[in-house]
Write a protein that holds these residues in place. Structure first.
Motif, PDB file in Angstrom:
ATOM      1  N   ILE A   2       0.845  -1.185   0.000  1.00  0.00           N
ATOM      2  CA  ILE A   2       0.000   0.000   0.000  1.00  0.00           C
ATOM      3  C   ILE A   2       0.885   1.242   0.000  1.00  0.00           C
ATOM      4  O   ILE A   2       2.026   1.204   0.449  1.00  0.00           O
ATOM      5  N   LEU A   4       2.498   4.467   1.364  1.00  0.00           N
ATOM      6  CA  LEU A   4       2.782   4.931   2.718  1.00  0.00           C
ATOM      7  C   LEU A   4       3.384   6.327   2.682  1.00  0.00           C
ATOM      8  O   LEU A   4       3.903   6.777   1.661  1.00  0.00           O
ATOM      9  N   ASP A  20       5.941  10.937   0.709  1.00  0.00           N
ATOM     10  CA  ASP A  20       5.095   9.842   0.258  1.00  0.00           C
ATOM     11  C   ASP A  20       5.943   8.785  -0.434  1.00  0.00           C
ATOM     12  O   ASP A  20       6.922   9.106  -1.122  1.00  0.00           O
ATOM     13  N   GLU A  40       6.202   5.426   9.721  1.00  0.00           N
ATOM     14  CA  GLU A  40       5.421   5.210   8.504  1.00  0.00           C
ATOM     15  C   GLU A  40       3.947   5.085   8.856  1.00  0.00           C
ATOM     16  O   GLU A  40       3.586   4.525   9.887  1.00  0.00           O
ATOM     17  N   ASN A  42      -0.228   5.074   6.675  1.00  0.00           N
ATOM     18  CA  ASN A  42      -0.908   5.063   5.385  1.00  0.00           C
ATOM     19  C   ASN A  42      -0.751   6.429   4.736  1.00  0.00           C
ATOM     20  O   ASN A  42      -0.833   7.460   5.415  1.00  0.00           O
ATOM     21  N   GLN A  43      -0.542   6.436   3.419  1.00  0.00           N
ATOM     22  CA  GLN A  43      -0.324   7.698   2.723  1.00  0.00           C
ATOM     23  C   GLN A  43      -1.502   8.642   2.959  1.00  0.00           C
ATOM     24  O   GLN A  43      -2.653   8.249   2.841  1.00  0.00           O
ATOM     25  N   TRP A  45      -2.227  10.019   5.876  1.00  0.00           N
ATOM     26  CA  TRP A  45      -2.636  10.034   7.281  1.00  0.00           C
ATOM     27  C   TRP A  45      -2.131  11.280   7.994  1.00  0.00           C
ATOM     28  O   TRP A  45      -2.876  11.921   8.738  1.00  0.00           O
TER      29      TRP A  45
END
Length: 68
Positions: A2, A4, A20, A40, A42-43, A45
């Motif tokens: 996914i 991150l 990112d 890290e 989730n991108q 967040w």
């Protein structure tokens, strides 16, 4: 697998940069200055929670260094 985002944090708890990262991409991501921690998530967040470079974080007692 996914996307991150990584936050680079110095020893005093200041976020130096947030970058990112894409899945399966081997691009090297580096901080603009020496850092102690990389977090890290989730991108997106960090942005969704209003967290940006220059903000400070509170480090748990066990992670603090003498200079923080």
């Amino acid at each position: 697998l996914i996307p991150l985002s990584i936050a680079f944090i110095d020893a005093a708890g200041v976020i130096l940069d947030i970058q990112d990262m894409q899945p399966l991409d081997q691009t090297l991501h580096t901080a603009p200055a020496p850092f102690r921690y990389g977090v890290e998530a989730n991108q997106g967040w960090f942005a969704e929670h209003g967290i940006a470079a220059g903000d400070s974080v509170t480090l748990p007692e066990g992670l603090r260094t003498p200079e923080s």
